[in-house]
Design an enzyme around this catalytic site. Structure first.
Site, PDB file in Angstrom:
ATOM      1  N   HIS A  69       0.833  -1.211   0.000  1.00  0.00           N
ATOM      2  CA  HIS A  69       0.000   0.000   0.000  1.00  0.00           C
ATOM      3  C   HIS A  69       0.857   1.246   0.000  1.00  0.00           C
ATOM      4  O   HIS A  69       2.044   1.195   0.328  1.00  0.00           O
ATOM      5  CB  HIS A  69      -0.893   0.002   1.250  1.00  0.00           C
ATOM      6  N   THR A  71       0.679   4.655   1.937  1.00  0.00           N
ATOM      7  CA  THR A  71      -0.010   5.372   3.022  1.00  0.00           C
ATOM      8  C   THR A  71      -0.236   6.829   2.620  1.00  0.00           C
ATOM      9  O   THR A  71       0.686   7.475   2.115  1.00  0.00           O
ATOM     10  CB  THR A  71       0.852   5.345   4.305  1.00  0.00           C
ATOM     11  N   HIS A 152       5.122   6.609  -1.331  1.00  0.00           N
ATOM     12  CA  HIS A 152       5.922   5.406  -1.589  1.00  0.00           C
ATOM     13  C   HIS A 152       5.160   4.157  -1.174  1.00  0.00           C
ATOM     14  O   HIS A 152       4.160   4.249  -0.449  1.00  0.00           O
ATOM     15  CB  HIS A 152       7.220   5.469  -0.786  1.00  0.00           C
ATOM     16  N   THR A 154       6.224   0.689   0.798  1.00  0.00           N
ATOM     17  CA  THR A 154       7.262  -0.064   1.495  1.00  0.00           C
ATOM     18  C   THR A 154       7.255  -1.500   0.972  1.00  0.00           C
ATOM     19  O   THR A 154       6.221  -2.174   1.024  1.00  0.00           O
ATOM     20  CB  THR A 154       7.014  -0.065   3.013  1.00  0.00           C
TER      21      THR A 154
HETATM   22  P1  A2P Z   1       4.915   3.179   5.394  1.00  0.00           P
HETATM   23  O1  A2P Z   1       3.764   3.959   4.896  1.00  0.00           O
HETATM   24  O2  A2P Z   1       6.217   3.845   5.159  1.00  0.00           O
HETATM   25  O3  A2P Z   1       4.949   1.783   4.874  1.00  0.00           O
HETATM   26  P2  A2P Z   1       2.781   0.280  11.505  1.00  0.00           P
HETATM   27  O4  A2P Z   1       2.724  -1.133  10.996  1.00  0.00           O
HETATM   28  O5  A2P Z   1       4.132   0.705  11.968  1.00  0.00           O
HETATM   29  O6  A2P Z   1       1.704   0.583  12.460  1.00  0.00           O
HETATM   30  O7  A2P Z   1       2.493   1.179  10.231  1.00  0.00           O
HETATM   31  C1  A2P Z   1       1.390   0.997   9.403  1.00  0.00           C
HETATM   32  C2  A2P Z   1       1.594   1.814   8.155  1.00  0.00           C
HETATM   33  O8  A2P Z   1       1.593   3.209   8.455  1.00  0.00           O
HETATM   34  C3  A2P Z   1       2.903   1.536   7.457  1.00  0.00           C
HETATM   35  O9  A2P Z   1       2.629   1.447   6.090  1.00  0.00           O
HETATM   36  C4  A2P Z   1       3.789   2.702   7.831  1.00  0.00           C
HETATM   37  O10 A2P Z   1       4.823   3.095   7.004  1.00  0.00           O
HETATM   38  C5  A2P Z   1       2.818   3.811   8.094  1.00  0.00           C
HETATM   39  N1  A2P Z   1       3.297   4.626   9.210  1.00  0.00           N
HETATM   40  C6  A2P Z   1       3.611   4.204  10.456  1.00  0.00           C
HETATM   41  N2  A2P Z   1       3.939   5.245  11.252  1.00  0.00           N
HETATM   42  C7  A2P Z   1       3.843   6.357  10.491  1.00  0.00           C
HETATM   43  C8  A2P Z   1       4.064   7.749  10.721  1.00  0.00           C
HETATM   44  N3  A2P Z   1       4.428   8.218  11.919  1.00  0.00           N
HETATM   45  N4  A2P Z   1       3.893   8.600   9.688  1.00  0.00           N
HETATM   46  C9  A2P Z   1       3.518   8.154   8.477  1.00  0.00           C
HETATM   47  N5  A2P Z   1       3.294   6.862   8.190  1.00  0.00           N
HETATM   48  C10 A2P Z   1       3.452   5.969   9.178  1.00  0.00           C
END
Ligand code: A2P
Length: 221
Positions: A69, A71, A152, A154
């Site tokens: 995904h 975000t 992006h 991940t």
């Molecule tokens: P990303 O979008 O870079 O993949 P988690 O599993 O840590 O709870 O995170 C769930 C999703 O939200 C992941 O896709 C993660 O990163 C994104 N994410 C986590 N923390 C943040 C943050 N502080 N700011 C923006 N995106 C975040």
């Protein structure tokens, strides 16, 4: 009581449809497989791992997690700043559940993460939060980059690294480009041109962007 009144999701974002997820994962795996066999990569290996290893298997080095995904807004069930405001945006309400075509324009690898850069269209930017690039404490130059720069997917994280690091790694590379550092062109690969930005940071600019179907939705986790 509607769900949205009881709690906010962990995050909003574009979720890749199943078929295209496999394609993106395969492309990423192929890239990693090729990258770690390149002489240029081996030459810069000390930047990449702290251990004095001679080789690294990138496919093993990064762990994939969950559905692919992009975000838009991390809400942390409402605890994140601006979460409620984002959920209340007219564009978010209108476009929730709609299908989109995301354009993946580059793949990047650092000692911490592997990801795909998403180049957002004007339409898609209406769902992008205004504060996403305001992460000056982590990447000082990030706030001067255009909105959407952080977008992006991940694809994998090294052990002990949190996924939000992927966005920071991308912003770091884009900030270097903005300062006029084009990276050291290392190789023309089938997928595109590979450049090195120092400190174990690699960027593959795709010759043909990968068009991916995705649904704008949210995850409650
Ligand atoms: P990303 O979008 O870079 O993949 P988690 O599993 O840590 O709870 O995170 C769930 C999703 O939200 C992941 O896709 C993660 O990163 C994104 N994410 C986590 N923390 C943040 C943050 N502080 N700011 C923006 N995106 C975040």
């Amino acid at each position: 009581v509607p769900l949205e009144e009881t709690s906010l999701p962990l995050f909003f974002g574009w979720f890749l449809l199943p078929g295209i997820q496999d394609k993106v994962r395969c492309t990423s795996m192929d890239f990693l497989k090729t990258l770690d066999t390149l002489e240029a990569f081996k030459k810069h290996l000390p930047d990449f791992t702290v251990e004095a290893e001679k080789e690294v298997d990138l496919e093993q080095y990064f762990q994939a997690n969950g559905v692919l995904h992009c975000t838009t807004k991390f809400c942390d069930y409402g605890k994140a700043e601006g979460a409620k405001e984002y959920a209340d945006k007219p564009a978010v309400k209108e476009l929730y559940g709609s299908a989109f075509e995301l354009s993946l324009s580059a793949l990047f690898v650092t000692p911490r993460t592997v990801g795909a850069r998403v180049s957002l269209s004007g339409d898609q930017l209406t769902l992008w939060p205004a504060d996403a690039e305001e992460v000056v404490s982590v990447v000082p130059a990030a706030a001067t980059l255009p909105a959407g720069s952080r977008a992006h997917i991940t694809l994998g994280c090294a052990e002990g690294v949190e996924p939000q690091q992927t966005g920071f790694d991308l912003l770091e590379i884009l900030a270097l480009q903005q300062e006029g550092q084009e990276g050291e062109l290392v190789e023309e690969m089938e997928l595109g041109s590979l450049a090195y930005y120092g400190k174990g940071r690699w960027l593959l600019s795709l010759r043909e962007p990968i068009s991916t179907q995705a649904c704008f939705s949210s995850l409650y986790g």
